[in-house]
Write an enzyme that holds these catalytic residues in place. Structure first.
Site, short mmCIF file in Angstrom:
data_model
loop_
_atom_site.label_atom_id
_atom_site.label_comp_id
_atom_site.label_asym_id
_atom_site.label_seq_id
_atom_site.Cartn_x
_atom_site.Cartn_y
_atom_site.Cartn_z
N SER A 122 0.84 -1.18 0.00
CA SER A 122 0.00 0.00 0.00
C SER A 122 0.89 1.24 0.00
CB SER A 122 -0.88 -0.03 1.25
OG SER A 122 -1.61 1.15 1.30
N GLY A 123 0.62 2.15 -0.92
CA GLY A 123 1.42 3.38 -1.00
C GLY A 123 2.65 3.27 -1.87
N THR A 127 -1.74 2.53 -7.83
CA THR A 127 -2.86 3.23 -8.47
C THR A 127 -2.33 4.28 -9.45
OG1 THR A 127 -4.10 2.86 -6.46
CG2 THR A 127 -4.98 4.48 -7.98
N ASN A 172 -0.77 5.66 3.10
CA ASN A 172 -1.05 6.33 1.83
C ASN A 172 -2.22 7.27 2.01
OD1 ASN A 172 -1.61 7.02 -0.79
ND2 ASN A 172 -1.70 4.92 -1.57
N SER A 175 -5.23 5.89 -0.37
CA SER A 175 -5.11 4.44 -0.48
C SER A 175 -6.39 3.83 -1.04
CB SER A 175 -4.82 3.86 0.91
OG SER A 175 -4.69 2.47 0.81
N SER A 176 -6.22 2.96 -2.03
CA SER A 176 -7.41 2.29 -2.59
C SER A 176 -7.85 1.25 -1.57
CB SER A 176 -7.06 1.59 -3.90
OG SER A 176 -6.16 2.37 -4.64
N GLY A 402 -2.39 -3.65 -1.97
CA GLY A 402 -1.10 -4.30 -1.74
C GLY A 402 -1.06 -5.06 -0.45
N GLU A 404 -0.49 -6.08 3.12
CA GLU A 404 -0.59 -5.20 4.29
C GLU A 404 -0.21 -5.92 5.56
OE1 GLU A 404 -4.49 -3.45 4.34
OE2 GLU A 404 -3.95 -1.96 2.81
#
Ligand SMILES: Nc1ncnc2c1ncn2[C@@H]1O[C@H](COP(=O)(O)OP(=O)(O)O)[C@@H](O)[C@H]1O
Ligand SMILES: [Mg+2]
Length: 1090
Positions: A122-123, A127, A172, A175-176, A402, A404
């Site tokens: 993540s981050g 995306t 993030n 973050s999605s 992603g 985590e």
């Protein structure tokens, strides 16, 4: 790489002329495959070095590693897009565009469906990467109004989904919180037709509760910040975040994020994507309702059966929700207090306690929101759906949450990590498979390489019998009391022996003493690391339970969207079968996804997060190292290098290195493979270092490639010099040739010019000469013609005159005009006749001395008259002369002679005219006195006369007889008759006399002659004229010489030796006619004349 040339336009071809390579100006190595030595440190160092130089992309073969720069780099400009467009993958420095281009062209030109798999924590930038890929494809694919609309809708679906599906997390800011897979569909030309989006498991727990430092989904904040007062009022909302329980307060505002502006962006995007106004309105009403649900609070109310029943504290909020959503308030109110359980056609209603009421409220909120999200995806899909039924080519872009690892990891993390595990699995499968396939395709021997295969972990989670998910489902479905603990127990039983499963409670004593592992947790050794999951909430979340009363209440709502979101609430379609659990749903959708991906050509973007601070320029080696490890990137390189580290199709390889060998430079004619063989043999590259595939050369060690590169660099320098040399030569030569050409042109022009000049000069001279000649000829001709004309005219005139004259002459007599003349002539003749007849009668005497002559009768006869007189006189003289005898004739001749000699010269002459010349004045022959003399002279005597001889000494005169004969002049004494002197006529040179009336004369004698000895004679005579004349005539006839007669008043006379001047002066008359001489002196003799 032949396909690269397909569909290339001309200017792209021109660009291709500059052959570049990823190997040019490389920072570190652009492709990890080339890393030497290959280990973790060098790998990280390489990444760091490149990251520090703003090179965020690095390749492992065709895989792109992307490191999040956390700041905007100027590498996504339209110019960059153009740069990477239609270029060979390895031609330029690594870039996400190169991968996008490769994928797009492969799709368009080779008809291969593509998928772009973007993975990372993540981050890490997944995306962003997916958006870059999409925008690149949008930029390079076809253009046109329709296509552009499709592109725009596809791109604008992002902000909508991000607003509803993204949130700020610790990792993030954007973050999605859902997984997304988007298929972009193209037609055969590569123009986009539309797309299909699939979403995976929204993290809906975030709606009701957010971890510390994180936020709820963006849309809540965006509405409150960005909506107008009026709109907020309509939604029955207040701008204050703190008014809402569902909104975590500690980080409601995110740095650098303008929620209000984003709200406008979202609304605009929704409009572009095709949301109707009423749809948008409904969507925001649902959002508002969710937000307001959080504010509903419950209080316990004791019931008769001793159980607490929950009651809504403040019904105002509920009322507003119901007004907003068109739900019957009493129905909703009841749904929060009671729960109906149906079993075998029996409905049992139980009350809810406060905790259950809260649970129901949150479940409703979560469900509302997550269903709204799914609806949004469906709605967007409807808009972006391809309109045609033709076969489509597909490019899938997978941007899924992603891996985590948090402090507290729950069901969501478990699901997310499972998904990542699956992606890693497919990565391994596809890369290895691809690698293997390539070796087979190229006919290269393949040696198996050991790598970690996470299939075993996947199996731990998804195995249908013993997998954790299966276990969870079993627990959830099991009758009896089911708690998270019973689930853990079950796990401990089943999975204890699994290598990657760790639990304190398991029978196996491995982790009994592991204090880092709490009792309520289990730990999985994921491929990306160990993750400890809190078992609490697993069952609940897996069940995803929403009381039927609530879903029915929703279905009953007078709000089409909400009604549509809860189809199971429809009593008519009541379904007693349990809905599938969240876990099994997810597992199924992941399986579908995997199947889908396997049919496509994969392209990998592996995102790496350089630090945890979301900060630019920081490269945390430990963090990166961790990611590299679990992403298995090193293995990836190893696998890639196991056989051969580097491969390249023959053509570009030959193109790049052909300058290293004489046979291949500058052109290799023949198959590229043969060229490469020749090249490698020539360079003496050990045979084990390379292999020839069907279309590619495989190089085992990066060392070899670098050696080639070094040689190339060196050679390029030489070539540059050579090219420079040749270029300079060429330039000079072309310049020279140009100058030469110019010179020739100039010279020819000049020659032409000068010749032209010369020609013109000659021409004009010729013309002048010609014109002169022509003029001259013409004039000549003209003259001739004029002459001819004049001749003709003259002839004509003459002829005319002649004819005229002829005619006149012929005709004159017939004309009266001639009468006058005739009369005149006649008259004249008559006058003349009369004149001559009268003259006959009037004739004077025939005496020549008669001066009479009749007067002339007419004036006009003047000349005739004179002429007649003269003629008559001459005739008369002739007549007179004809009477003369010969004697008389002689006398007259003498007289005439005398006249010629003396007339008008000597004063004495006139007196002599009347005197006849007698000559012999003395009768010599008769007179006996002169008998002696007569005898002495036997010749005829012409003159005999007495003269006075002047004595020269005193001037006294003495008489002498002067005789002239035919030949001599004689002087004789008068008395005796003796000859004193005899001078031949030839010795007489001159006779001198004065002009006066005297008879004095001198006879000059020839000097030196005998007679001359006594000197010249000075004489005086009365018949001087006669004597001189006769002397003259005789001399002439005898000597044929004219005697010189000098008439002068002063002349010289020779006296013996002396010359004496005789001068005549006027004297007295006393001596009569006789002059008196007087000797004045030696020199002068004066003669006085009367
Ligand atoms: N290529 C990039 N250039 C600049 N910033 C980036 C880039 N990729 C990611 N970021 C930054 O990192 C943040 C997180 O990226 P994102 O793609 O949302 O991560 P992920 O989707 O992997 O969680 C973005 O909001 C952005 O600020
Ligand atoms: Mg994301």
């Amino acid at each position: 790489m032949g396909r690269l040339h397909l569909g290339m336009n001309a200017d792209k071809m021109a660009k291709m002329e500059v052959k570049t390579s990823l190997l040019d100006d490389m920072i570190g190595v652009g492709d990890m495959v080339l890393l030497e030595p290959l280990d973790e440190d060098s790998f990280i160092n390489n990444l760091k070095k490149r990251f520090d130089h703003n090179e965020v992309y690095t390749y492992i073969g065709s895989v792109v590693i992307s490191i999040n720069p956390y700041r905007s780099l100027p590498i996504y400009t339209p110019e960059k897009v153009e740069e990477y467009r239609n270029r060979n993958f390895y031609e330029l420095s690594p870039h996400i565009f190169a991968l996008s281009d490769e994928a797009y062209r492969s799709l368009r030109d080779q008809d291969k469906d593509q998928c772009i798999l973007i993975t990372g924590e993540s981050g890490a930038g997944k995306t962003e990467a997916s958006k870059l890929v999409m925008s690149y494809v949008a930029a390079v694919c076809g253009k046109g109004a329709e296509v552009n609309q499709v592109k725009e809708q596809l791109l604008q679906s992002n902000p909508v989904l991000e607003a509803f599906g993204n949130a700020k997390t610790m990792r993030n800011d954007n973050s999605s919180r859902f997984g997304k897979y988007m298929d972009i569909e193209f037609d055969f030309k590569g123009d986009p037709l539309g797309g299909v989006i699939s979403n995976y498991l929204l993290e809906k727990s975030r709606v009701v509760k957010q971890p510390r430092g994180e936020r709820n989904f963006h849309i809540f904040y965006q509405i409150l910040s960005g909506a107008s007062e009026e709109f907020l009022c309509k939604l029955k909302l207040e701008r204050d975040f703190s008014r809402y329980n569902y909104l975590g307060l500690d980080s409601a505002r995110v740095n650098g994020v303008d929620d209000a502006a984003n709200f406008r962006t979202v609304r605009n995007a929704m409009q572009i994507v095709g949301f109707m106004d009423h749809e948008t309105q409904s969507v925001f009403e649902v959002v508002a309702a969710v937000l307001k649900l959080g504010n509903i609070e419950f209080k316990p109310e004791s019931r008769a059966n001793g159980l607490d029943e929950s009651k809504i504290k403040d019904k105002n909020e509920l009322k507003e929700i119901c007004e907003l959503t068109g739900i019957d308030q009493s129905v909703l109110e009841r749904a929060f207090s009671f729960r109906t359980v149906e079993a075998k056609q029996e409905k049992v209603s139980t009350t809810l306690n406060v905790a259950q009421a809260y649970y129901a409220r949150d479940a409703l909120a979560k469900n509302l929101y997550s269903r709204l999200f799914s609806w949004l995806v469906t709605r967007i899909n409807e808009s972006i759906k391809a309109q045609t039924k033709v076969r489509k080519k597909v490019m899938g872009v997978l941007d899924i949450y992603g891996f985590e690892i948090f402090e507290d990891n729950s069901f969501e993390q478990f699901i997310i990590n499972y998904c990542n595990e699956k992606l890693q699995q497919i990565f391994i499968e596809l890369t290895l498979k691809e690698e293997q396939e390539e070796y087979i395709r190229e006919g290269i021997e393949w040696t198996h390489i050991e790598y970690f295969n996470n299939a075993i972990i996947c199996d731990l989670i998804e195995n249908n019998q013993t997998g954790i998910l299966a276990m969870l489902d079993e627990e959830c479905l099991r009758p009896g009391t089911v708690t998270d603990d019973t689930f853990l127990e079950k796990l401990n039983q089943v999975c204890a022996t699994h290598q990657h499963f760790e639990s304190r409670m398991s029978k196996c004593s491995r982790f009994l003493n592991d204090t880092s592992l709490p009792h309520s947790c289990f730990r999985i050794q994921h491929y990306a690391g160990k993750v400890m999951y809190q078992v609490e909430g697993f069952v609940d979340k897996n069940n995803d339970l929403l009381y039927r009363d609530l879903s029915q209440a929703m279905w009953k709502a007078n709000h089409s969207l909400i009604k549509a979101l809860f189809p199971e609430g429809n009593p008519a379609k009541i379904n007693l079968k349990r809905p599938p659990t969240a876990g099994s749903q997810f597992k199924a959708s992941v399986a579908t996804l995997m199947k889908n991906l396997q049919t496509k050509n994969p392209n990998y973007i592996r995102c790496i997060k350089p630090n945890d601070k979301k900060a630019a320029h920081i490269f945390n080696e430990a963090l990166v190292c961790h990611q590299i490890r679990y992403l298995g990137l090193l293995e990836n390189v190893r696998v890639r290098r196991a056989g051969y580290a580097f491969r390249q199709p023959y053509e570009p390889c030959l193109e790049r290195y052909k300058m290293l060998c004489k046979q291949t430079w500058p052109h290799w004619r023949g198959p590229a493979r043969a060229g490469v063989e020749v090249l490698f043999n020539e360079l003496r590259i050990p045979e084990e270092e390379f292999s020839f595939g069907r279309s590619k050369i495989f190089i085992r060690n990066p060392r070899t490639l670098f050696k080639l590169e070094d040689l190339r660099k060196q050679r390029l320098e030489d070539l540059a010099t050579l090219i420079g040399k040749i270029y300079r030569g060429w330039k000079c030569r072309t310049h020279f040739l140009l100058m030469k050409k110019c010179q020739v042109v100039i010279a020819s022009w000049y020659r032409r010019y000068s010749q032209q000049k010369k020609y013109q000069k000659i021409k004009s001279s010729t013309i002048t000469v010609q014109s002169y000649i022509r003029g001259w000829k013409a004039r000549k001709q003209l003259r001739e013609l004029k002459h001819l004309k004049r001749c003709n005219e003259a002839a004509t005139v003459i002829a005319a005159y002649w004819h005229g004259t002829q005619v006149r002459r012929e005709y004159r007599k017939f004309f009266r005009a001639n009468a006058g003349r005739k009369i005149y002539e006649f008259t004249l003749q008559r006058i003349m006749q009369k004149y001559f007849l009268e003259m006959k009668n009037k004739m004077p005497s025939l005496s020549p001395i008669d001066k009479n002559w009749p007067a002339r009768p007419y004036l006009f006869l003047e000349s005739t008259h004179k002429e007649l007189k003269r003629i008559f006189h001459l005739w008369r003289c002739k007549k007179y002369r004809d009477q003369f005898t010969d004697q008389q004739k002689l006398i007259y001749e003498e007289k005439l002679e005398a006249s010629e000699l003396f007339k008008d010269k000597k004063a004495l002459y006139p007196a002599s005219v009347g005197q006849p010349f007698q000559g012999a004045y003395l009768e010599i022959s008769e007179n006996p006195k002169y008998k002696k003399l007569k005898d002495a002279v036997d010749e005829k005597i012409i003159i005999a006369e007495v003269v006075n001889k002047i004595n020269r000494a005193n001037g006294k005169a003495a008489s002498r007889i002067f005789l002239l004969t035919k030949n001599n002049v004689l002087l004789a004494d008068q008395k005796s008759g003796t000859i004193k002197s005899e001078v031949p006529l030839g010795d007489v040179t001159k006779v001198s006399m004065s002009s006066q009336n005297d008879g004095f004369f001198a006879v000059h004698l020839k000097e030196g002659s005998e007679a001359a000895s006594k000197g010249d004679f000075l004489l005086s005579s009365d018949h001087l004229i006669e004597m001189a004349t006769k002397l003259y005539r005789t001399t002439l006839s005898q000597t044929k010489q004219k005697l010189n007669i000098e008439i002068s008043d002063e002349f010289l006379v020779q006296f013996k030796q002396d010359k004496v001047c005789v001068k005549f002066i006027q004297g007295s008359q006393k001596n009569g006619n006789i002059p008196t001489c007087k000797r004045k002196n030696n020199r002068l003799l004066e003669v006085a004349v009367p």
